[in-house]
Write an enzyme that holds these catalytic residues in place. Structure first.
Site, short mmCIF file in Angstrom:
data_model
loop_
_atom_site.label_atom_id
_atom_site.label_comp_id
_atom_site.label_asym_id
_atom_site.label_seq_id
_atom_site.Cartn_x
_atom_site.Cartn_y
_atom_site.Cartn_z
N CYS A 380 2.60 6.22 9.00
CA CYS A 380 1.33 5.69 8.52
C CYS A 380 0.18 6.12 9.45
CB CYS A 380 1.43 4.18 8.37
SG CYS A 380 0.28 3.56 7.12
N HIS A 514 5.95 3.33 5.06
CA HIS A 514 6.70 2.65 6.13
C HIS A 514 8.20 2.67 5.85
CE1 HIS A 514 3.33 1.03 8.46
NE2 HIS A 514 2.71 0.94 7.30
N GLU A 516 10.58 2.29 7.81
CA GLU A 516 11.34 1.32 8.62
C GLU A 516 11.63 0.04 7.83
OE1 GLU A 516 8.18 2.03 8.92
OE2 GLU A 516 6.96 0.44 9.82
N1 GLN Z 1 -5.23 2.08 9.77
C1 GLN Z 1 -4.66 3.00 8.85
C2 GLN Z 1 -5.10 2.70 7.42
O1 GLN Z 1 -5.55 1.63 7.13
C3 GLN Z 1 -3.15 3.01 8.94
C4 GLN Z 1 -2.52 1.72 8.56
C5 GLN Z 1 -1.09 1.62 8.97
O2 GLN Z 1 -0.64 2.34 9.86
N2 GLN Z 1 -0.33 0.72 8.38
O3 GLN Z 1 -4.97 3.54 6.57
#
Ligand code: GLN
Length: 542
Positions: A380, A514, A516
């Site tokens: 992410c 994600h 994980e």
């Molecule tokens: N801050 C980034 C976004 O909002 C990544 C978010 C995250 O890593 N869950 O896109």
């Protein structure tokens, strides 16, 4: 017939109610029953989505896009049953429902009160959407005696009264602390906690007692007598080496056997726990070890990266190695330089994150991994920063950045306001409520032919869970490609970049989702298995 088991906690928080519920779920499953696990949290936030990880730990996201308590992660990992929005209930949601009903006039001029209106809404949430499971396990957050927990305790008391005690069981988790100067495990906190529970009309049927050493027979007897619980229903919950030992330890102490007896289910053959035994064996006797640096912002708080830590462990299990996870504060990397902290690791992982603090340190970590050819896994935020790093340092786009940190010359990461989901246009805009602007839940991605990820997944189409606001700006695709970073996965409409990778690197993958969250001990996520495999190769090189 569905039976209900409520898991409450006393004495102190953080005794591991979530794990206890998950382990009981796994034991019932191993006996062939269908289970659903749910978490009721007495706080007033509608969901934990807007809470800082320092407050609440990780926010766990379900396929259907709910931002939930991290205990739902334990439930999924232990039972494999995908959690849903309806499995995570907060006082905030309950009040929202009740107040909406009041505004609609549903209460026909009546006075709206905690009892019966709030408690009725809680009781509805216990049974809602439970798919006719054999057992519904409901964990009540917080500890008995908390003021905000009262409506929940009253609701489960009423629920048991209405359903009949033969269909409802109360399990209470307490602590038996060892007092060094007395050389004894103390039972008094447990007695007080049960007294508190009784004062609101709930008599526990089984006590799980956390202790850092075996509980002597005499103390068990004492707890049983003073708490009015059968002696064989005082189950010691002693500390274990890995969390995957918990179901085995509970079973050895008769937890599931007592649950069967309580509900009058004739004793059946023992549950099949061979899969759990295998996992414990593998985690206890690894054939080697790799060190993975996780460069984040909340590294002092393990709960903030709960699923990530477990997924790395699963990746280790898949490769028969132990993963030594080294938590590195991004800020420290920035001040001390990346080389020393990362020198001895076999893989670098930058996990999800929000906001500008720590970004230079994380970008330094990406650069280290790219230039030193150390396996890199960006999740992410970690993917977005990998894109920024390549844009700035390889493609020569000096002003490359993310609009998350304010306006910039070259927004390689920016806000997308519109995209296609299953043939329908989904929209969001910058002005929406904080809680409502994210891309949340499972989305489909199509993997490019010939990419590394396609061979890792052995599939062309995947579903993965998201939780973010910003996206890679596809307009920079060619310039990134020229700089050695390839788009390896896209949303089906081609608008959203889901995965980038560097084909010229031993293992360099960034994913917008994600992974994980869906890794399980018996089914390690393919990306984690592959990342650790690359780290094993790296370990042999250095
Ligand atoms: N801050 C980034 C976004 O909002 C990544 C978010 C995250 O890593 N869950 O896109």
């Amino acid at each position: 017939m569905t039976r209900y088991i409520f898991v409450t906690g006393g004495v102190v928080s953080s005794l591991g109610k979530g794990l206890a519920s998950a382990a009981l779920g796994a034991l019932l499953q191993a006996r062939g029953y269908r289970v659903r696990l749910r978490k009721f949290d007495p706080y007033l936030n509608v969901d934990p989505g807007t809470m800082s990880p320092f407050q609440h730990g990780e926010v766990y996201v379900t396929d259907d896009g709910a931002e939930t308590d991290l205990d739902l992660g334990h439930y999924e990992r232990f039972t494999g049953v995908p959690a849903r929005r309806s499995d995570s209930v907060t006082a905030g949601q309950i009040y929202q429902t009740v107040i909406a009903r009041e505004r609609r006039g549903d209460y026909l001029g009546g006075t709206v009160q905690v009892i019966p209106h709030v408690t009725d809404a809680i009781k509805e949430a216990i049974v809602r959407d439970s798919d006719g499971a054999d057992f519904v396990l409901v964990e009540i957050g917080g500890t008995v005696g908390d003021i905000e927990g009262l409506p929940f305790f009253e609701s489960i008391r009423q629920f048991a009264y209405e359903q009949g005690r033969d269909r409802v069981m109360f399990v209470h988790l307490t602590l038996a602390p060892y007092i060094e100067t007395a050389g004894e495990l103390k039972t008094k906190p447990t007695q007080h906690s049960v007294k508190e529970l009784r004062s609101i009309g709930i008599g526990p049927d089984l006590l799980l007692c956390r202790a850092d050493r075996p509980i002597p027979e005499s103390e068990r007897r004492k707890i049983a007598l003073f708490c009015n619980v059968r002696e064989d229903c005082v189950i010691p919950a002693t500390d274990v080496e890995t969390i995957y030992e918990v179901p085995l330890s509970y079973h050895a102490h008769g937890f599931d056997t007592q649950v069967m007896r309580y509900f009058g289910i004739a004793e059946e053959p023992a549950p099949d726990l061979s899969a759990w035994e295998e996992i414990v064996k593998r985690t206890r006797s690894p054939e080697g070890e790799v060190a993975i640096a996780v460069v984040g912002k909340y590294t002092g708080l393990r709960d903030a990266y709960k699923s990530l830590f477990e997924a790395l462990t699963h990746g280790g299990v898949a490769n028969s190695v132990r993963v030594d996870t080294r938590w590195i504060e991004a800020d420290e990397l920035e001040t001390n330089g990346s080389a020393s902290a990362l020198e001895s690791v076999h893989g670098v992982l930058v996990p999800g994150g929000f906001g500008e603090r720590g970004v230079p340190g994380k970008i330094a970590a990406v650069k280290y991994a790219r230039t030193r050819r150390v396996p890199y896994f960006g999740i992410c935020f970690g993917m977005q920063l990998a894109v920024i790093e390549t844009a700035r340092n390889v493609a020569g786009i000096a002003g490359a950045g993310s609009t998350e940190f304010g306006p910039c010359d070259d927004p390689v990461i920016g806000l997308m306001t519109e995209w296609d989901r299953n043939g329908e246009v989904e929209r969001r805009n910058a002005g929406d409520n904080l809680g409502g602007t994210m891309r949340l839940g499972a989305y489909e991605a199509v993997l490019e032919k010939g990419s590394r990820v396609r061979s890792v997944y052995r599939q062309e189409r995947i579903f993965e869970r998201h939780r973010h606001r910003y996206e890679m700006n596809i307009g920079y695709r060619e310039r990134l490609d020229d700089a050695g970073m390839r788009v390896a996965g896209l949303s089906p409409d081609g608008a959203l970049t889901e995965i980038v990778e560097r084909p010229d690197h031993p293992w360099f993958v960034g994913v917008q989702f994600h992974p994980e969250l869906t890794s399980r001990p018996f089914q390690p996520h393919p990306l984690f298995a592959s990342f650790i495999e690359a780290a094993v190769k790296q370990a042999r090189l250095v």
